[in-house]
Design an enzyme around this catalytic site. Structure first.
Site, PDB file in Angstrom:
ATOM      1  N   ARG A   1       1.070  -1.114   0.165  1.00 15.66           N
ATOM      2  CA  ARG A   1      -0.175  -0.028  -0.196  1.00 15.66           C
ATOM      3  C   ARG A   1       0.622   1.216  -0.263  1.00 15.66           C
ATOM      4  NH1 ARG A   1      -3.142  -2.358  -1.726  1.00 15.66           N
ATOM      5  NH2 ARG A   1      -5.738  -3.282  -0.853  1.00 15.66           N
TER       6      ARG A   1
ATOM      7  N   GLU B   1      -2.909   7.048  -5.148  1.00 13.75           N
ATOM      8  CA  GLU B   1      -2.507   6.770  -6.625  1.00 13.75           C
ATOM      9  C   GLU B   1      -4.209   6.570  -6.694  1.00 13.75           C
ATOM     10  OE1 GLU B   1      -2.144   2.520  -5.183  1.00 13.75           O
ATOM     11  OE2 GLU B   1      -3.767   1.966  -5.557  1.00 13.75           O
TER      12      GLU B   1
HETATM   13  P1  NAI Z   1      -1.648 -11.367   5.334  1.00 13.12           P
HETATM   14  O1  NAI Z   1      -2.503 -10.423   5.995  1.00 13.12           O
HETATM   15  O2  NAI Z   1      -1.688 -12.813   4.658  1.00 13.12           O
HETATM   16  O3  NAI Z   1      -0.569 -11.025   4.802  1.00 13.12           O
HETATM   17  C1  NAI Z   1       0.089  -9.825   6.344  1.00 13.12           C
HETATM   18  C2  NAI Z   1       1.584  -9.627   6.772  1.00 13.12           C
HETATM   19  O4  NAI Z   1       2.291  -8.663   7.928  1.00 13.12           O
HETATM   20  C3  NAI Z   1       1.211 -10.894   8.356  1.00 13.12           C
HETATM   21  O5  NAI Z   1       2.156 -11.971   8.397  1.00 13.12           O
HETATM   22  C4  NAI Z   1       0.975 -10.187   9.517  1.00 13.12           C
HETATM   23  O6  NAI Z   1       1.243 -10.739  10.739  1.00 13.12           O
HETATM   24  C5  NAI Z   1       1.959  -8.740   8.540  1.00 13.12           C
HETATM   25  N1  NAI Z   1       2.211  -7.640   9.773  1.00 13.12           N
HETATM   26  C6  NAI Z   1       1.297  -7.016  10.301  1.00 13.12           C
HETATM   27  N2  NAI Z   1       1.517  -5.432  10.580  1.00 13.12           N
HETATM   28  C7  NAI Z   1       3.337  -5.722  10.670  1.00 13.12           C
HETATM   29  C8  NAI Z   1       4.004  -4.394  10.832  1.00 13.12           C
HETATM   30  N3  NAI Z   1       4.049  -3.477  11.508  1.00 13.12           N
HETATM   31  N4  NAI Z   1       5.034  -5.034  10.317  1.00 13.12           N
HETATM   32  C9  NAI Z   1       5.359  -6.012   9.526  1.00 13.12           C
HETATM   33  N5  NAI Z   1       4.171  -7.068   9.391  1.00 13.12           N
HETATM   34  C10 NAI Z   1       3.251  -6.761  10.091  1.00 13.12           C
HETATM   35  O7  NAI Z   1      -1.411 -10.118   3.243  1.00 13.12           O
HETATM   36  P2  NAI Z   1      -0.778 -10.419   1.848  1.00 13.12           P
HETATM   37  O8  NAI Z   1      -2.227 -11.026   1.489  1.00 13.12           O
HETATM   38  O9  NAI Z   1       0.224 -11.297   1.936  1.00 13.12           O
HETATM   39  O10 NAI Z   1      -1.661  -9.302   1.862  1.00 13.12           O
HETATM   40  C11 NAI Z   1      -0.048  -7.733   1.941  1.00 13.12           C
HETATM   41  C12 NAI Z   1      -0.671  -6.729   1.680  1.00 13.12           C
HETATM   42  O11 NAI Z   1      -0.438  -6.618  -0.053  1.00 13.12           O
HETATM   43  C13 NAI Z   1      -1.762  -6.002   1.758  1.00 13.12           C
HETATM   44  O12 NAI Z   1      -2.171  -5.756   2.975  1.00 13.12           O
HETATM   45  C14 NAI Z   1      -2.278  -5.685   0.553  1.00 13.12           C
HETATM   46  O13 NAI Z   1      -2.356  -3.921   1.165  1.00 13.12           O
HETATM   47  C15 NAI Z   1      -0.886  -5.570  -0.609  1.00 13.12           C
HETATM   48  N6  NAI Z   1      -1.479  -6.542  -1.806  1.00 13.12           N
HETATM   49  C16 NAI Z   1      -1.357  -5.485  -3.182  1.00 13.12           C
HETATM   50  C17 NAI Z   1      -2.041  -6.616  -4.076  1.00 13.12           C
HETATM   51  C18 NAI Z   1      -1.379  -5.686  -5.346  1.00 13.12           C
HETATM   52  O14 NAI Z   1      -2.309  -5.609  -5.871  1.00 13.12           O
HETATM   53  N7  NAI Z   1      -0.161  -4.585  -5.991  1.00 13.12           N
HETATM   54  C19 NAI Z   1      -2.491  -6.967  -3.989  1.00 13.12           C
HETATM   55  C20 NAI Z   1      -3.041  -7.903  -3.021  1.00 13.12           C
HETATM   56  C21 NAI Z   1      -2.526  -7.586  -1.258  1.00 13.12           C
END
Ligand code: NAI
Length: 328
Positions: free
Chosen positions: A232, A261
């Site tokens: 993000r 964006e």
């Molecule tokens: P997820 O929920 O599976 O994993 C997120 C991880 O971040 C979790 O393991 C959590 O413990 C960790 N986390 C939480 N707070 C944190 C912190 N302060 N510091 C470090 N790690 C922390 O989410 P997923 O599916 O891996 O997606 C991650 C992000 O990717 C989403 O939040 C979304 O913003 C972004 N995304 C972007 C896309 C794109 O098209 N560019 C598409 C899908 C998701």
């Protein structure tokens, strides 16, 4: 169920129509915000995407219009005031994981393009220029890569890095045993960023992570490091990153997301004068690569997004367990 689908493009309509399991769909190209919220009148469900702005005022209007269910066709939900939605009795469901490999592979595409400059080589060769000047890259093998967030996407990304022979350092408040077995070393945020050659962000945007890459944390990166953000935009303090690029502290930037964006991405502004000074400055750097939130955009991911969104809607209709609910 009658569903209003906001911020739709041809590909959304194609996939949501193809996987439709009997719902009445109305597609709006307009994003959802305070100006368009009345388009939700008469719908029990709305389907939204990453840049629809669902704040407390919009939610109040949605509730008055009879909306009971918001389905996000994405993983991140920072654009919805989930607390307010819960107060109003509106259920919010998302697609927590849909082909995490799609985003992880896009992060690697940004790294490889920035490093080996294939985008520049492509243009040069088309003009008959076969020179190698300024195309030198570096081996990824044995480089330290910091992965911030090892959820679904971060884990898929670590598996790719493993294949390249990188040293993988990670920060996540919840370390993952499978990743540790893969050879990922967890540490504090500071330890993880310290001397990293590449930093890739895979954590959600929330109050703790807002502007987590800023002038202080940038000092920890290895000089000339590469920063990749496919998560993000607001994880990065863009003005600080521009300053780090100007002074050579940051050597490369690859972003698929940008804090502002919503005014630009997903649309063609090629005939407009872009007013956003930060993005125009970023575009001017030779070592910056920007894509417009396309990390998710593969056939496999679109199929899964549509399928899981319909599963979420049917669970709500049948009053079965809402496994993908947020905010409760
Ligand atoms: P997820 O929920 O599976 O994993 C997120 C991880 O971040 C979790 O393991 C959590 O413990 C960790 N986390 C939480 N707070 C944190 C912190 N302060 N510091 C470090 N790690 C922390 O989410 P997923 O599916 O891996 O997606 C991650 C992000 O990717 C989403 O939040 C979304 O913003 C972004 N995304 C972007 C896309 C794109 O098209 N560019 C598409 C899908 C998701």
């Amino acid at each position: 169920m009658k569903i209003a689908v906001f911020s739709t493009y041809q590909y959304d309509e194609e996939y949501f129509t193809r996987f439709n399991s009997g719902h009445e769909l109305t597609f709006y190209t307009a994003p959802l915000d305070s100006k368009t919220v009345n388009l939700s009148n008469g719908f029990e469900c709305i389907c939204i995407f990453v840049n629809d702005r669902v704040d407390a005022d919009v939610l109040t209007d949605l509730a008055e219009n009879g909306v009971k269910l918001i389905v996000l066709r994405c993983a991140g939900f920072n654009n919805v005031d989930v607390k307010k939605a819960t107060e109003l009795g509106i259920v919010v469901l998302r697609v927590p994981a849909y082909s995490p490999e799609a985003v992880a592979e896009h992060a690697m595409a940004l790294i490889l393009t920035l490093n080996r400059k294939t985008h520049k080589a492509y243009n040069r060769v088309r003009e008959g220029n076969f020179s190698l000047e300024k195309l030198m890259g570096f081996n990824l093998h044995q480089r330290k890569v910091a992965v911030i967030g090892t959820g679904n996407i971060g884990q898929a990304f670590c598996r790719i890095l493993k294949g390249f022979g990188c040293h993988i350092a990670a920060y996540d408040p919840y370390p993952n045993a499978e990743m540790e077995a893969l050879g990922v070393t967890y540490g504090t945020l500071e330890e993880t960023l310290c001397d990293a050659d590449i930093v890739s962000l895979h954590c959600p945007l929330n109050d703790d992570t807002l502007h987590m890459v800023n002038k202080e944390t940038l000092k920890l990166f290895s000089k000339g490091a590469m920063l990749i953000n496919t998560s993000r935009g607001a994880l990065i303090e863009t003005a600080d990153v521009i300053s780090a690029l100007k002074h050579g502290r940051l050597g490369y930037l690859g972003i698929d997301v940008y804090e502002q964006e919503s005014k630009l991405f997903f649309n063609d502004h090629s005939e407009a004068v872009i007013a956003d000074e930060l993005i125009t400055r970023l575009i001017s750097f030779p070592n910056v690569l920007i894509t417009s939130h396309q990390g998710f955009f593969t056939k496999e991911a679109m199929e899964q997004i549509a399928t899981i969104t319909y599963q979420n809607i049917e669970a709500f209709e049948k009053k079965t367990a809402l496994v993908n609910r947020v905010g409760v």
